[in-house]
Motif scaffolding. Structure first.
Motif, short mmCIF file in Angstrom:
data_model
loop_
_atom_site.label_atom_id
_atom_site.label_comp_id
_atom_site.label_asym_id
_atom_site.label_seq_id
_atom_site.Cartn_x
_atom_site.Cartn_y
_atom_site.Cartn_z
N LEU A 194 -44.87 31.31 -115.66
CA LEU A 194 -43.97 30.27 -116.16
C LEU A 194 -43.10 30.78 -117.30
N TRP A 195 -43.68 31.60 -118.17
CA TRP A 195 -42.92 32.17 -119.28
C TRP A 195 -41.80 33.07 -118.76
N LEU A 196 -42.10 33.88 -117.75
CA LEU A 196 -41.10 34.78 -117.18
C LEU A 196 -39.96 34.01 -116.52
N ARG A 197 -40.26 32.86 -115.94
CA ARG A 197 -39.25 32.12 -115.19
C ARG A 197 -38.48 31.10 -116.03
N SER A 198 -38.86 30.96 -117.27
CA SER A 198 -38.31 29.88 -118.10
C SER A 198 -36.81 30.02 -118.36
N SER A 199 -36.28 31.23 -118.31
CA SER A 199 -34.86 31.44 -118.66
C SER A 199 -34.01 31.89 -117.48
N LEU A 200 -34.49 31.72 -116.24
CA LEU A 200 -33.72 32.15 -115.08
C LEU A 200 -32.51 31.26 -114.86
N ALA A 201 -31.41 31.86 -114.40
CA ALA A 201 -30.19 31.11 -114.11
C ALA A 201 -30.25 30.52 -112.71
N GLU A 202 -29.54 29.41 -112.50
CA GLU A 202 -29.50 28.77 -111.19
C GLU A 202 -28.70 29.64 -110.22
N SER A 203 -28.98 29.50 -108.93
CA SER A 203 -28.28 30.26 -107.89
C SER A 203 -26.79 29.93 -107.88
N PRO A 204 -25.91 30.97 -107.85
CA PRO A 204 -24.47 30.71 -107.80
C PRO A 204 -24.06 30.02 -106.50
N ARG A 205 -24.73 30.32 -105.40
CA ARG A 205 -24.39 29.69 -104.12
C ARG A 205 -24.65 28.18 -104.18
N PHE A 206 -25.75 27.79 -104.83
CA PHE A 206 -26.03 26.36 -104.96
C PHE A 206 -24.97 25.68 -105.82
N LEU A 207 -24.56 26.33 -106.91
CA LEU A 207 -23.57 25.75 -107.82
C LEU A 207 -22.20 25.64 -107.16
N GLU A 208 -21.91 26.51 -106.18
CA GLU A 208 -20.62 26.49 -105.50
C GLU A 208 -20.51 25.39 -104.45
N LEU A 209 -21.63 24.84 -104.01
CA LEU A 209 -21.59 23.83 -102.95
C LEU A 209 -20.86 22.58 -103.43
N ARG A 210 -19.92 22.11 -102.63
CA ARG A 210 -19.17 20.91 -102.98
C ARG A 210 -19.98 19.65 -102.67
N GLU A 211 -20.81 19.74 -101.63
CA GLU A 211 -21.61 18.58 -101.23
C GLU A 211 -22.99 19.06 -100.83
N HIS A 212 -24.01 18.40 -101.35
CA HIS A 212 -25.38 18.76 -101.02
C HIS A 212 -25.93 17.84 -99.93
N ALA A 213 -26.83 18.35 -99.13
CA ALA A 213 -27.43 17.54 -98.06
C ALA A 213 -28.21 16.38 -98.67
N ARG A 214 -28.00 15.18 -98.14
CA ARG A 214 -28.72 14.02 -98.65
C ARG A 214 -30.20 14.06 -98.25
N VAL A 215 -30.43 14.36 -96.98
CA VAL A 215 -31.80 14.49 -96.48
C VAL A 215 -31.87 15.83 -95.74
#
Length: 425
Positions: A194-215
Motif C-alpha cells: 500500500l505504501w508503494l502504491r500510494s503515489s501512483l498516477a492514474e492511467s493516461p488512457r483512462f483520463l483520455e476517455l470522453r465517455e465511460h461505460a455505465r455498466v
C-alpha cells in the motif's frame, strides 16, 4: 515507467503471496486440521475444494473491481483489492481448527478464501492496465511483464517461509502453529504494498476517455462475449499447468511417494525462480515477433510435455522432478509472460478493465480451480504412474491451443485503439 512497473510488481507479488500460501497450506496441513473426519485422500480433496473457491471468486472480483476501474479509474482498484486480500489472508491464520470449533472452522476457511479470490480478481486487471496503458507501444510487452513477475516472486516468498518453517520446526509444531505464520506475515507485506502504491498516477488512457461505460459488464457480455470465452479457454492451460506443478504435485509426492516436504518445496521453488527470471525475455520476444506466436508455441510445448513431466515426477528423484517442473514452467511463461500486454490490446479502452480481468480469471476457474481436485481424484484411481493426470493436462493444453488459434494478433495495435488485426494461420 520503471517506478510504476516496480510498484505494480510489488503489489502483485504481495497479492499472489496471499493466494499461494493458502495453496501450499492446503497441500500440506489443512486437510487433517480442518477435515479430520475424512480419510487422508478425502481430506486433501476437501482442502483443495476450499482452494478452488478462491478461483470461483476471482471472476466475481474482476466484475466488481473492473466496474470500479472502468468507471472511476485503475488506481483505486489497486488499493482496494490489496486491502481486501491482505486482511482476509491474515484472518485465515487466526481461524481455529476443527478440534476447537467444529464445523464452523471449515466454513470460516471457505468464506475467507472467497474474499481472497475476490481481491485477487481485481488486482491483476488494475496492475496490468496501469502499466500497459502507460507504456510506449514498442516496449509494451516488456513493461507489462513486470506485474507478471509478481506471481513468481509471491510464490517464492510464500514457499520460502513455508520451507524455512518446515525445516526448523517439528511436524507437531508445524501443524500446531507454524503453518499460521506465513498468513500473519501477509499483513506486513500488504502494508508495504500500500505504501508503494500510494503515489501512483492514474492511467493516461483512462483520463483520455470522453465517455465511460455505465455498466461495463453489460457491454462486455453484449459486445465481447466471444472474446471473453476465447481468452478464458486460452488461458486455462497456464493455470492448469502452474497449479499441477505447484499444488497438486506437492500433495501427491509427499503423500503418495513419500518425498520429504522440504525437498519438494525446494524443487518447485527452484523451477518457479527460473520461470520468473525468464518472464521479461518472453515479453521482449513478443514485442519483436508478436503475442500470438509465443502463446501458440507455449501451448504446443505444454501439450507435448505433460506425459514426460508426470513420468519424471513419479520417479521421486529430486533432480528429475525439477527437470519436469522446469520445462513445464518454461512452456507456461512463454504464454503468460505475454498475456499482460496481449489482453489489454484485445479489449477496447472503455471496458478494458472488466473485459481483460474477466477473461483472465475465467481461465483460472477452468484451469486452476479444478486441476488439483481432478488430478488428486484421478491419481487415487491410477496405478503407480498417474497417466490419467497427464491425459487430463494434455487435453486442456489442446483446448487452449485451439482458442489461441482463433484469437487475433495485436502487437502493432495501440492500447488506445484496440482494434486487432484479423487472425492468420
Amino acid at each position: 515507467m520503471l517506478r510504476l512497473a516496480c510498484a505494480a510488481l510489488a503489489g502483485t507479488a504481495v497479492e499472489f503471496y496471499d493466494f499461494f500460501v493458502y495453496g501450499t497450506a492446503a497441500a500440506l496441513v489443512l486437510g487433517p486440521l480442518f477435515f479430520p473426519t475424512f480419510s487422508p485422500v478425502a481430506g486433501t480433496l476437501a482442502a483443495f475444494g476450499t482452494f478452488a473457491v478462491g478461483f470461483v471468486a476471482r471472476p466475481l472480483g474482476s466484475v466488481l473491481f473492473g466496474h470500479i476501474g472502468d468507471r472511476h479509474g485503475r488506481r483505486p482498484v489497486l488499493v482496494a483489492s490489496l486491502l481486501l486480500t491482505g486482511a482476509s489472508t491474515v484472518a485465515v491464520g487466526c481461524v481455529p481448527t476443527y478440534a476447537s470449533i467444529g464445523t464452523a472452522a471449515p466454513v470460516l476457511l471457505l468464506v475467507l478464501r472467497f474474499l481472497q479470490g475476490l481481491g485477487l480478481g481485481g488486482e491483476w486487471g488494475g496492475a496490468v492496465l496501469l502499466t500497459a496503458e502507460h507504456a510506449p507501444a514498442d516496449r509494451r510487452g516488456l513493461w507489462s511483464s513486470f506485474p507478471q513477475i509478481g506471481p513468481a516472486l509471491g510464490f517464492v516468498l510464500a514457499n520460502g517461509v513455508m520451507l524455512a518453517l518446515s525445516a526448523t520446526l517439528s511436524d507437531a509444531q508445524f501443524a500446531s502453529w507454524g503453518w499460521r505464520v506465513p498468513f500473519w506475515a501477509a499483513g506486513v507485506l500488504a502494508a508495504a504494498g500500500l505504501w508503494l502504491r500510494s503515489s501512483l498516477a492514474e492511467s493516461p488512457r483512462f483520463l483520455e476517455l470522453r465517455e465511460h461505460a455505465r455498466v461495463p459488464l453489460a457491454e462486455v457480455v453484449r459486445d465481447h462475449w466471444r472474446l471473453v470465452l476465447l481468452t478464458g479457454g486460452a488461458l486455462a492451460v497456464g493455470y492448469a499447468l502452474f497449479y499441477a506443478v505447484t499444488t497438486w504435485s506437492l500433495a501427491y509426492a509427499t503423500e503418495r511417494l513419500g518425498v520429504n516436504r522440504t525437498v519438494m518445496l525446494a524443487c518447485i521453488m527452484a523451477a518457479v525462480v527460473v520461470k520468473g527470471a525468464l518472464t521479461p525475455l518472453a515479453a521482449v520476444l513478443s514485442d519483436r515477433y508478436g503475442r500470438r506466436p509465443l502463446c501458440l508455441a507455449g501451448c504446443a510445448a505444454a501439450a507435448v510435455w505433460m506425459f514426460p513431466m508426470i513420468a519424471l515426477l513419479s520417479t521421486g528423484e529430486p533432480l528429475l522432478m525439477f527437470l519436469g517442473f522446469l520445462v513445464a514452467l518454461i512452456a507456461f511463461v512463454t504464454m503468460f509472460g505475454v498475456i499482460a500486454a496481449y489482453l489489454p490490446e484485445l479489449y477496447e479502452p472503455r471496458v478494458r478493465c472488466t473485459g481483460a480481468a474477466v477473461g483472465y480469471n475465467l481461465g483460472g476457474v477452468l484451469g486452476g480451480a479444478l486441476t488439483p481436485i481432478v488430478a488428486t481424484a484421478v491419481a487415487d484411481r491410477s496405478g503407480q504412474v498417474p497417466w490419467g493426470v497427464a491425459a487430463y493436462l494434455t487435453g486442456i493444453a489442446l483446448l487452449s491451443l485451439g482458442c489461441f488459434a482463433l484469437l487475433p494478433e495485436t502487437r502493432r495495435v495501440g492500447v488506445a485503439a484496440a482494434e486487432p488485426e484479423p487472425a492468420t494461420s
